[in-house]
Design a protein around this motif. Structure first.
Motif, short mmCIF file in Angstrom:
data_model
loop_
_atom_site.label_atom_id
_atom_site.label_comp_id
_atom_site.label_asym_id
_atom_site.label_seq_id
_atom_site.Cartn_x
_atom_site.Cartn_y
_atom_site.Cartn_z
N GLU A 63 0.82 -1.21 0.00
CA GLU A 63 0.00 0.00 0.00
C GLU A 63 0.85 1.26 0.00
OE1 GLU A 63 -3.46 2.15 2.76
OE2 GLU A 63 -2.46 0.32 3.44
N ILE A 64 1.96 1.25 0.76
CA ILE A 64 2.80 2.44 0.88
C ILE A 64 3.74 2.60 -0.31
CG2 ILE A 64 4.56 3.59 2.28
CD1 ILE A 64 1.76 3.51 3.51
N LEU A 65 4.37 1.51 -0.74
CA LEU A 65 5.40 1.61 -1.76
C LEU A 65 4.86 1.52 -3.18
CD1 LEU A 65 8.15 -0.61 -0.06
CD2 LEU A 65 7.91 1.88 -0.02
N ALA A 66 3.97 0.57 -3.43
CA ALA A 66 3.43 0.40 -4.78
C ALA A 66 2.28 1.36 -5.06
CB ALA A 66 2.96 -1.04 -4.99
N ARG A 67 1.49 1.68 -4.04
CA ARG A 67 0.35 2.60 -4.16
C ARG A 67 -0.69 2.11 -5.14
NH1 ARG A 67 3.27 8.59 -4.37
NH2 ARG A 67 4.99 8.08 -2.95
N THR A 68 -0.81 0.80 -5.24
CA THR A 68 -1.86 0.21 -6.08
C THR A 68 -2.67 -0.76 -5.22
OG1 THR A 68 -0.40 -1.61 -6.78
CG2 THR A 68 -0.43 0.38 -8.15
N HIS A 69 -3.90 -1.05 -5.68
CA HIS A 69 -4.80 -1.95 -4.94
C HIS A 69 -4.92 -1.52 -3.48
CE1 HIS A 69 -3.06 -4.33 -8.29
NE2 HIS A 69 -4.31 -4.79 -8.42
N VAL A 70 -5.06 -0.21 -3.28
CA VAL A 70 -5.10 0.35 -1.93
C VAL A 70 -6.29 -0.21 -1.16
CG1 VAL A 70 -5.30 2.46 -0.58
CG2 VAL A 70 -3.87 2.42 -2.65
#
Length: 263
Positions: free
Chosen positions: A28-35
């Motif tokens: 959630e923090i690094l990729a910022r996808t599928h939050v």
């Protein structure tokens, strides 16, 4: 079912859930996808931790004593309820690791301590990067810098080249400082204990060697004494034989004298 049985059956599942928790949060923090998916996974795992806490409290023989001894567990459960501090719910991971290390011997405690320090740095970097990125005047603008700041903070070096500017970031910094002092103290104490044990072991080996040498000398002395005694006994036997022969010769001479006198 007792509390020990419950812990026996839940420690490893909770450990795996903690790993999933950390992976979801990192994604959630690094990729910022599928939050949304990550948030759902995090919340579901948090509910599992709440259930574990409630069941453990219910199964405890002395609930008040268990409650006082597990305030950290309560802290990890309650923190997500405070939205400004929701990032600190990653303490749940440390809580589960702490549970499994309670049964460990010194070697496993050492592994736990080093692993906990490493994970603490990583978790702290994630948390501070999440709140500091995009903040006005922030110097922690990428994850690499966050890792550097986390390492410096946990080891209490404190270069001061980067520092958090947000309220949440400062709270995370305080938590890392206290946790770092505690964990580094455990590592230092464990290392000192190992050194003392090695010194005692070496002293024990020297003492054993000395005892073996003394025993060897005692055996040699006993053998020498026995040999001398045997020689003495042998000597006495030869003297006895000589005396017998002298007696026989004396008797023979006396017999000859008697015969001569008769003639």
């Amino acid at each position: 079912m007792g509390l020990k049985t419950w812990k026996k059956w839940t420690d490893w599942p909770l450990m795996m859930l903690s790993v999933m928790f950390l992976v979801a949060y990192s994604w959630e923090i690094l990729a910022r996808t599928h939050v949304t998916l990550c948030e759902n996974v995090i919340n579901a795992i948090w509910v599992a931790f709440v259930i574990d806490y409630a069941v453990s409290l219910w199964l405890a023989d002395n609930r008040w004593r268990w409650f006082k001894r597990n305030l950290f567990a309560l802290l990890t459960i309650a923190l997500p309820m405070f939205r400004p501090l929701r990032l600190l719910r990653l303490l749940t991971v440390l809580h589960v690791l702490n549970r499994t290390s309670g049964m460990a011997v010194r070697g496993r405690i050492t592994v736990y301590s080093f692993g906990a320090v490493t994970m603490l740095m990583y978790v702290g970097a994630l948390a501070v990067y999440s709140v500091e990125r995009g903040a006005a005047g922030s110097t922690i603008t990428d994850f690499g810098t966050a890792l550097w700041w986390s390492f410096v903070t946990v080891t209490t070096v404190g270069y001061g080249d980067v520092s958090p500017v947000t309220f949440q970031g400062k709270i995370i910094a305080v938590a890392l400082m206290f946790a770092g002092i505690a964990l580094i103290g455990i590592v230092t104490a464990t290392l000192a204990s190992w050194i003392v044990d090695q010194v005692n072991l070496e002293a024990g080996r020297r003492e054993d060697a000395r005892e073996k040498e003394v025993a060897k000398e005692a055996v040699q002395a006993a053998i020498a004494t026995a040999a001398a005694t045997t020689e003495t006994a042998s000597g006495k036997t030869e003297i006895e034989l000589l005396r017998d022969e002298v007696r026989q010769l004396t008797a023979a001479v006396a017999g000859l004298r008697e015969e001569l006198e008769r003639r």
